[in-house]
Design an enzyme around this catalytic site. Structure first.
Site, short mmCIF file in Angstrom:
data_model
loop_
_atom_site.label_atom_id
_atom_site.label_comp_id
_atom_site.label_asym_id
_atom_site.label_seq_id
_atom_site.Cartn_x
_atom_site.Cartn_y
_atom_site.Cartn_z
N HIS A 43 0.83 -1.20 0.00
CA HIS A 43 0.00 0.00 0.00
C HIS A 43 0.87 1.25 0.00
O HIS A 43 0.65 2.17 -0.77
CB HIS A 43 -0.90 0.02 1.25
CG HIS A 43 -2.18 -0.72 1.06
ND1 HIS A 43 -3.40 -0.11 1.04
CD2 HIS A 43 -2.42 -2.03 0.85
CE1 HIS A 43 -4.35 -1.01 0.85
NE2 HIS A 43 -3.78 -2.19 0.73
N ASP B 288 -4.14 7.02 1.90
CA ASP B 288 -4.64 5.72 1.47
C ASP B 288 -6.16 5.80 1.59
O ASP B 288 -6.69 6.36 2.57
CB ASP B 288 -4.08 4.63 2.41
CG ASP B 288 -4.34 3.24 1.85
OD1 ASP B 288 -3.36 2.60 1.44
OD2 ASP B 288 -5.51 2.78 1.80
N TRP C 287 13.35 -12.69 -2.81
CA TRP C 287 12.69 -11.50 -3.38
C TRP C 287 13.19 -11.36 -4.81
O TRP C 287 14.39 -11.39 -5.06
CB TRP C 287 13.02 -10.24 -2.56
CG TRP C 287 12.16 -9.07 -2.93
CD1 TRP C 287 12.53 -7.98 -3.67
CD2 TRP C 287 10.78 -8.86 -2.59
NE1 TRP C 287 11.47 -7.11 -3.80
CE2 TRP C 287 10.38 -7.62 -3.15
CE3 TRP C 287 9.83 -9.60 -1.88
CZ2 TRP C 287 9.08 -7.10 -3.02
CZ3 TRP C 287 8.54 -9.08 -1.75
CH2 TRP C 287 8.19 -7.85 -2.30
N TRP D 167 -3.44 -6.71 -6.45
CA TRP D 167 -3.68 -5.80 -7.57
C TRP D 167 -2.40 -5.38 -8.29
O TRP D 167 -2.35 -5.27 -9.52
CB TRP D 167 -4.46 -4.56 -7.12
CG TRP D 167 -4.80 -3.69 -8.28
CD1 TRP D 167 -4.29 -2.47 -8.57
CD2 TRP D 167 -5.72 -4.01 -9.35
NE1 TRP D 167 -4.82 -1.98 -9.74
CE2 TRP D 167 -5.70 -2.92 -10.24
CE3 TRP D 167 -6.54 -5.10 -9.63
CZ2 TRP D 167 -6.48 -2.89 -11.40
CZ3 TRP D 167 -7.30 -5.07 -10.79
CH2 TRP D 167 -7.27 -3.98 -11.66
N ASN D 168 -1.33 -5.12 -7.51
CA ASN D 168 -0.09 -4.69 -8.18
C ASN D 168 0.44 -5.80 -9.08
O ASN D 168 0.90 -5.54 -10.20
CB ASN D 168 0.97 -4.31 -7.13
CG ASN D 168 0.52 -3.11 -6.32
OD1 ASN D 168 0.49 -2.00 -6.82
ND2 ASN D 168 0.12 -3.35 -5.07
N GLU E 290 1.01 -5.62 -13.11
CA GLU E 290 2.35 -5.89 -13.65
C GLU E 290 2.31 -7.03 -14.66
O GLU E 290 3.05 -7.03 -15.65
CB GLU E 290 3.32 -6.20 -12.50
CG GLU E 290 3.61 -4.95 -11.65
CD GLU E 290 4.25 -5.24 -10.29
OE1 GLU E 290 4.81 -6.35 -10.10
OE2 GLU E 290 4.20 -4.36 -9.42
N GLY F 100 -9.19 -10.70 0.93
CA GLY F 100 -9.52 -9.34 0.45
C GLY F 100 -10.07 -9.37 -0.98
O GLY F 100 -10.97 -10.15 -1.31
N GLN G 245 -8.65 -10.42 -3.62
CA GLN G 245 -7.94 -11.33 -4.53
C GLN G 245 -8.86 -12.26 -5.32
O GLN G 245 -8.62 -12.52 -6.51
CB GLN G 245 -6.89 -12.11 -3.74
CG GLN G 245 -5.81 -11.18 -3.18
CD GLN G 245 -4.99 -11.77 -2.05
OE1 GLN G 245 -5.08 -12.97 -1.77
NE2 GLN G 245 -4.20 -10.95 -1.38
C1 U2F Z 1 -1.89 -6.47 -0.99
O1 U2F Z 1 -1.11 -7.15 -1.93
P1 U2F Z 1 0.38 -7.73 -1.86
O2 U2F Z 1 1.31 -6.73 -1.34
O3 U2F Z 1 0.44 -9.05 -1.21
O4 U2F Z 1 0.61 -8.04 -3.43
P2 U2F Z 1 0.63 -7.12 -4.71
O5 U2F Z 1 -0.41 -6.07 -4.72
O6 U2F Z 1 0.59 -8.08 -5.82
O7 U2F Z 1 2.04 -6.41 -4.64
C2 U2F Z 1 3.22 -7.12 -4.51
C3 U2F Z 1 4.33 -6.20 -5.01
O8 U2F Z 1 5.57 -6.72 -4.57
C4 U2F Z 1 6.45 -6.87 -5.68
C5 U2F Z 1 5.55 -6.98 -6.89
C6 U2F Z 1 4.38 -6.09 -6.52
O9 U2F Z 1 4.66 -4.75 -6.90
O10 U2F Z 1 6.27 -6.59 -8.05
N1 U2F Z 1 7.28 -8.09 -5.51
C7 U2F Z 1 8.57 -8.05 -5.94
O11 U2F Z 1 9.04 -7.05 -6.48
N2 U2F Z 1 9.35 -9.17 -5.76
C8 U2F Z 1 8.86 -10.30 -5.19
O12 U2F Z 1 9.63 -11.26 -5.08
C9 U2F Z 1 7.51 -10.34 -4.78
C10 U2F Z 1 6.73 -9.21 -4.94
C11 U2F Z 1 -3.16 -7.27 -0.81
F1 U2F Z 1 -2.84 -8.50 -0.33
C12 U2F Z 1 -3.90 -7.37 -2.14
O13 U2F Z 1 -5.07 -8.13 -1.97
C13 U2F Z 1 -4.20 -5.99 -2.70
O14 U2F Z 1 -4.75 -6.11 -3.98
C14 U2F Z 1 -2.90 -5.18 -2.77
C15 U2F Z 1 -3.11 -3.75 -3.21
O15 U2F Z 1 -3.98 -3.09 -2.33
O16 U2F Z 1 -2.23 -5.16 -1.49
#
Ligand code: U2F
Length: 449
Positions: free
Chosen positions: A20, A118, A329, A350-351, A355, A370, A372
């Site tokens: 976030h 946020d 990572w 969402w991210n 991507e 959430g 997902q």
């Molecule tokens: C919460 O989501 P998360 O933080 O669990 O997951 P994402 O929204 O997919 O974001 C993960 C980010 O971490 C990065 C990846 C994404 O930008 O590129 N990343 C990385 O660079 N290397 C790695 O090895 C692993 C991840 C929540 F759980 C969701 O339900 C929501 O949709 C989201 C947005 O509010 O936040």
């Protein structure tokens, strides 16, 4: 700007969990050159600020991290539940932010001319009114989920919750026909509105229409019907993403050499696996996925937090060392843009979804919490750019079938074609005449007013 040139203070209130705070920081980094006379104070917990502000990055001198209390009670002993820090923090809001903001006002002798938060922070509606300042709320997930949160009461009323939600559909809600009640964020349907997160989300749904603008890390063309419905509910609904396409190329560390390894792989042949920043699938699902990879022989990059020796089956790393790499990572954004990557096994955060669209990689979805599941349904049924995995949980058989489908069937190619269309729309949106660019200009006008 140097202190003497600062004419405006803008408060930024971040949510310090999951992914976030970092997209919010990306947004502020993009806004800051447009308002050179402003200083942005980024209120966030020390832990999250330390994680997202890079030591050597002096490019954004006008953005200052400021730590607020994370709400951990004195002499606190953690039960180990991942929800506990979030609940402690939610209980500490908004007082932790108010205290920190008052200190900054005292120290600088200046008031805040705008609040960017946020979107979870419904209480900013009152803060903005007290300050007579605009409130910009930033939603870090997709347009469908924000629209649903606005209608929490309506949904609860229609679903007749006392008899459960299994088998019930959202057909009464424009834009959601064919979506099951079990597919939407559970906080909406069955959250206890007295407990911190469901309460925060419920209040958010009631207060967001008061925001001067709601900005979202998405683009209008991704889901035009839903965006139109949402437009009518907010004063300004500004799709300004995908933010990853609008920022300067950041240094993304690749200490384990994932990208070099990908260079040696065949086009669209590798499965990339990551469940985001908070989810860890249960051991039996990790085991099933490892077995599926080993038996099917597909090449892979697996990003898994913690010690992989402990998390994955005994001997798996050694046996598969010619087929894949396991890292704690990964440079995800770059991996998803690499031509060798052919499938993304994801929790549908969402991210990650954005991507994957930007990289044109079909998704194999194992949603957890959430938004997902809703993202998963949209990926599968609305855009047709991915597939679920088994009956929801990862099984060896389900994972093998999904990998086969995406990496070696015509259907996988068909998904790629559809992705190409979405991908093009995403890139167009951030061009100089694109919708996200126009919306970003509107947002800049809101905060400079
Ligand atoms: C919460 O989501 P998360 O933080 O669990 O997951 P994402 O929204 O997919 O974001 C993960 C980010 O971490 C990065 C990846 C994404 O930008 O590129 N990343 C990385 O660079 N290397 C790695 O090895 C692993 C991840 C929540 F759980 C969701 O339900 C929501 O949709 C989201 C947005 O509010 O936040």
């Amino acid at each position: 700007p140097g202190d003497e040139n600062v004419k405006k203070l803008i408060a930024v209130l971040a949510f310090p969990f999951a992914t976030h705070a970092s997209p919010l920081l990306s947004l502020v980094q993009r806004l800051s050159p447009a308002v050179p006379e402003a200083r942005f104070i980024f209120f966030n917990t020390a832990k999250s600020n330390n994680a997202i502000f890079l030591e050597d990055d002096k490019r954004w001198d006008s953005i200052r991290p400021y730590n607020v209390s994370d709400g951990t009670p004195e002499n606190y002993v953690s039960s180990g539940s991942p929800m506990e820090p979030i609940e402690n923090f939610a209980k500490a809001t908004p007082e932790n932010f108010r205290t920190a903001m008052e200190t900054v006002v005292e120290e600088t002798g200046m008031g805040f001319s705008c609040i960017i938060t946020d979107a979870f922070y419904w209480f900013a509606a009152d803060m903005a009114q007290e300050l007579q300042a605009p409130w910009v709320a930033f939603w870090t997930a997709g347009p469908r989920s924000v629209l649903l949160h606005l209608d929490t009461d309506l949904i609860r009323g229609n679903l007749k919750l006392s008899s459960g939600i299994d088998g019930k559909m959202l057909d009464f809600l424009p834009g959601f026909s064919g979506i099951c009640a079990t597919d939407i964020p559970p906080e909406i349907t069955c959250g206890d509105l007295n407990s911190p997160m469901p309460r925060m989300l419920h209040k958010m749904g009631l207060m967001l229409p008061k925001a001067t603008a709601v900005a979202i890390n998405s683009f209008e063309e991704i889901d035009t019907a839903i965006v139109n419905l949402t437009n009518s509910r907010f004063k300004k609904f500004l799709n300004i993403g995908p933010l990853v396409l609008t920022l300067p190329d950041l240094k993304i560390s690749d200490s384990e050499g994932c990208l070099q390894w990908l260079d040696k792989q065949k086009q669209e042949s590798v499965a990339y696996i990551s469940f985001g920043s908070t989810v860890m699938p249960p051991p039996h699902e990790l085991e099933a996925l490892a077995e599926a990879l080993e038996t099917s022989g597909f090449h892979f990059i697996w990003s898994i937090r913690g010690n992989p020796e402990e998390k994955l089956p005994k001997g798996f790393l050694e046996r598969t060392k010619d087929k894949g790499i396991v890292v704690s990572w990964a440079p995800q954004l770059k991996i998803l843009q690499h031509e060798a990557t052919g499938a993304f096994i994801t929790h549908c955060g969402w991210n990650s979804v954005l991507e994957s669209i930007v990289g044109g990689v079909p998704m194999i979805c194992r949603a957890f919490f959430g938004d997902q599941r809703l993202n998963m349904r949209t990926i599968e049924n609305v855009w047709g750019v991915g597939t679920g995995i088994g009956d929801g949980e990862i099984t060896k058989d389900g994972a093998m079938k999904a990998l086969e489908l995406v990496l070696s069937s015509e259907e996988g190619q068909y998904m790629r074609q559809k992705l190409e269309d979405l991908r093009k729309l995403a890139f167009d949106a951030v061009q100089s005449h694109g919708s996200s660019t126009a919306n970003f200009e509107t947002l800049t006008a809101v905060i400079t007013k």
